[in-house]
Design an enzyme around this catalytic site. Structure first.
Site, PDB file in Angstrom:
ATOM      1  N   LYS A 168       0.832  -1.210   0.000  1.00  0.00           N
ATOM      2  CA  LYS A 168       0.000   0.000   0.000  1.00  0.00           C
ATOM      3  C   LYS A 168       0.865   1.259   0.000  1.00  0.00           C
ATOM      4  O   LYS A 168       0.603   2.205  -0.736  1.00  0.00           O
ATOM      5  CB  LYS A 168      -0.924   0.044   1.234  1.00  0.00           C
ATOM      6  CG  LYS A 168      -1.962  -1.057   1.273  1.00  0.00           C
ATOM      7  CD  LYS A 168      -2.958  -0.853   2.409  1.00  0.00           C
ATOM      8  CE  LYS A 168      -2.322  -0.870   3.785  1.00  0.00           C
ATOM      9  NZ  LYS A 168      -1.821  -2.197   4.221  1.00  0.00           N
TER      10      LYS A 168
ATOM     11  N   ARG B 110     -10.100   0.501   8.238  1.00  0.00           N
ATOM     12  CA  ARG B 110      -9.689  -0.898   8.328  1.00  0.00           C
ATOM     13  C   ARG B 110     -10.755  -1.744   9.019  1.00  0.00           C
ATOM     14  O   ARG B 110     -10.572  -2.952   9.182  1.00  0.00           O
ATOM     15  CB  ARG B 110      -8.394  -0.972   9.145  1.00  0.00           C
ATOM     16  CG  ARG B 110      -7.306  -1.707   8.425  1.00  0.00           C
ATOM     17  CD  ARG B 110      -6.085  -1.682   9.268  1.00  0.00           C
ATOM     18  NE  ARG B 110      -5.126  -0.777   8.682  1.00  0.00           N
ATOM     19  CZ  ARG B 110      -3.822  -1.030   8.619  1.00  0.00           C
ATOM     20  NH1 ARG B 110      -3.322  -2.119   9.115  1.00  0.00           N
ATOM     21  NH2 ARG B 110      -3.024  -0.157   8.064  1.00  0.00           N
TER      22      ARG B 110
ATOM     23  N   ARG C  12      11.984  -6.678   5.553  1.00  0.00           N
ATOM     24  CA  ARG C  12      11.849  -5.215   5.591  1.00  0.00           C
ATOM     25  C   ARG C  12      12.601  -4.629   6.787  1.00  0.00           C
ATOM     26  O   ARG C  12      12.443  -5.080   7.919  1.00  0.00           O
ATOM     27  CB  ARG C  12      10.352  -4.878   5.695  1.00  0.00           C
ATOM     28  CG  ARG C  12      10.056  -3.410   5.794  1.00  0.00           C
ATOM     29  CD  ARG C  12       8.647  -3.123   5.408  1.00  0.00           C
ATOM     30  NE  ARG C  12       7.675  -3.421   6.455  1.00  0.00           N
ATOM     31  CZ  ARG C  12       6.371  -3.172   6.338  1.00  0.00           C
ATOM     32  NH1 ARG C  12       5.886  -2.637   5.224  1.00  0.00           N
ATOM     33  NH2 ARG C  12       5.544  -3.458   7.323  1.00  0.00           N
TER      34      ARG C  12
ATOM     35  N   ARG D 163      10.822  -3.483  12.268  1.00  0.00           N
ATOM     36  CA  ARG D 163       9.659  -3.053  13.039  1.00  0.00           C
ATOM     37  C   ARG D 163       9.262  -4.181  13.974  1.00  0.00           C
ATOM     38  O   ARG D 163       9.329  -5.347  13.580  1.00  0.00           O
ATOM     39  CB  ARG D 163       8.492  -2.754  12.071  1.00  0.00           C
ATOM     40  CG  ARG D 163       8.451  -1.328  11.597  1.00  0.00           C
ATOM     41  CD  ARG D 163       7.509  -1.098  10.451  1.00  0.00           C
ATOM     42  NE  ARG D 163       6.145  -1.631  10.620  1.00  0.00           N
ATOM     43  CZ  ARG D 163       5.154  -1.399   9.763  1.00  0.00           C
ATOM     44  NH1 ARG D 163       5.360  -0.631   8.705  1.00  0.00           N
ATOM     45  NH2 ARG D 163       3.969  -1.903   9.958  1.00  0.00           N
TER      46      ARG D 163
ATOM     47  N   ARG E 167      -1.311  -9.901  12.451  1.00  0.00           N
ATOM     48  CA  ARG E 167      -1.749  -8.879  11.482  1.00  0.00           C
ATOM     49  C   ARG E 167      -2.494  -9.527  10.321  1.00  0.00           C
ATOM     50  O   ARG E 167      -3.494  -9.002   9.844  1.00  0.00           O
ATOM     51  CB  ARG E 167      -0.538  -8.094  10.953  1.00  0.00           C
ATOM     52  CG  ARG E 167       0.000  -7.118  11.991  1.00  0.00           C
ATOM     53  CD  ARG E 167       1.415  -6.717  11.671  1.00  0.00           C
ATOM     54  NE  ARG E 167       1.529  -5.871  10.502  1.00  0.00           N
ATOM     55  CZ  ARG E 167       2.659  -5.648   9.850  1.00  0.00           C
ATOM     56  NH1 ARG E 167       3.773  -6.237  10.237  1.00  0.00           N
ATOM     57  NH2 ARG E 167       2.681  -4.853   8.813  1.00  0.00           N
TER      58      ARG E 167
END
Ligand code: ADP
Length: 261
Positions: free
Chosen positions: A59, A136, A170, A203, A214
């Site tokens: 996104k 969301r 990431r 993260r 998630r």
């Protein structure tokens, strides 16, 4: 969960923009309409675009590409806004951190206030908005509908295996929010930010247990929103594993709508 009836602009926004905000709020309520209704709108009117997709579905990457091509849009990324609050240790940041680190959704009332506070000056200025990461939940979507209409919803459909690989790969520079990936966008020096040379970190919510949560909350709570917007005739889904391949299709689609031509 908040009930739609209790939705209102945050007090701080009212203090900062008293009369304009009330005027804008009324105007936006008046503009609320069903998507099936043909409404003639002047070309200079602002437009509202949502980008939906699973965590790690690209996104943020697709949003950045859109902003280059459609520069009149203001980008509201709830993940970025929340991380900024966490870094600055604001009251909201302190409340949100636990939910975020464990991969859970932050409660609706906090999210709605956060988005309205950030978006109000842009709405007031008649600017178009690209909402990334909000809504969301159905409750958030209904609260948003109370104040504005949505023109287009871009839904990204990315396979779970790709997501898990991507999130594990990431790394971020916490102070600036710059994002790297060893497969797609590696730092010049391994483990270091290109601009400051400072250490990159993962993260907390990109660690395996949080990724699982998630994905679960996406499947159970957010994915039904796609149907909600499809039923309104607003959502278009783009499937793939690479943002560089998906984006040209998104761009072509947006250009084909009268909102972005
Ligand atoms: P991703 O889409 O990759 O999970 P984001 O950066 O968009 O990541 O969001 C990070 C975290 O911030 C989410 O896992 C969630 O805890 C919180 N968050 C962001 N947007 C919302 C929202 N609209 N409602 C509830 N929580 C949110």
């Amino acid at each position: 969960m908040i009930s739609v009836a209790t939705f209102r602009l945050p007090g701080s926004a009212l203090r900062r923009y008293p009369s304009q905000v009330m005027m804008s709020f009324t105007t936006l309520q008046q503009r609320n309409y069903k998507s099936t209704q043909a409404v003639e709108r002047p070309e200079e009117e602002s437009h509202f675009l949502l980008i939906l997709g699973p965590p790690g579905g690209g996104k943020g990457t697709i949003s950045k590409k859109m902003l280059k091509d459609f520069s009149s849009f203001h980008h509201v990324s709830t993940g970025d806004l929340l991380r900024q609050h966490v870094r600055q240790r604001t009251a909201l940041g302190i409340k949100a951190k636990g939910y975020m680190d464990s991969g859970e959704l932050v409660p609706d009332n906090l999210m709605i206030d956060l988005v309205m506070e950030d978006a109000t000056p842009y709405l007031e200025a008649g600017q178009s908005l690209l909402l990334d990461g909000f809504p969301r939940t159905i409750e958030q979507a209904m609260a948003l509908e109370k104040v504005t209409h949505i023109d287009v919803v871009v839904n990204l459909d990315v396979p779970t295996d790709t997501i898990v690989e991507r999130l594990a790969d990431r790394w971020i520079h916490p102070a600036s929010g710059r994002v790297y990936s060893y497969s797609y966008n590696p730092p010049k020096v391994a483990g270091k930010d290109d601009i400051t040379g400072e250490d990159l970190v993962q993260r907390d919510d990109d660690k395996p247990e949080a990724i699982r949560k998630r994905l679960e909350s996406y499947a159970n709570i957010t994915a039904p929103l796609v149907k909600y917007y499809e039923d309104k005739g607003l959502a278009r889904t783009f499937s793939g594993t690479k943002s560089d391949v998906i984006y040209p299709q998104v761009k072509k689609f947006l250009e084909s709508t009268h909102f972005f031509s």
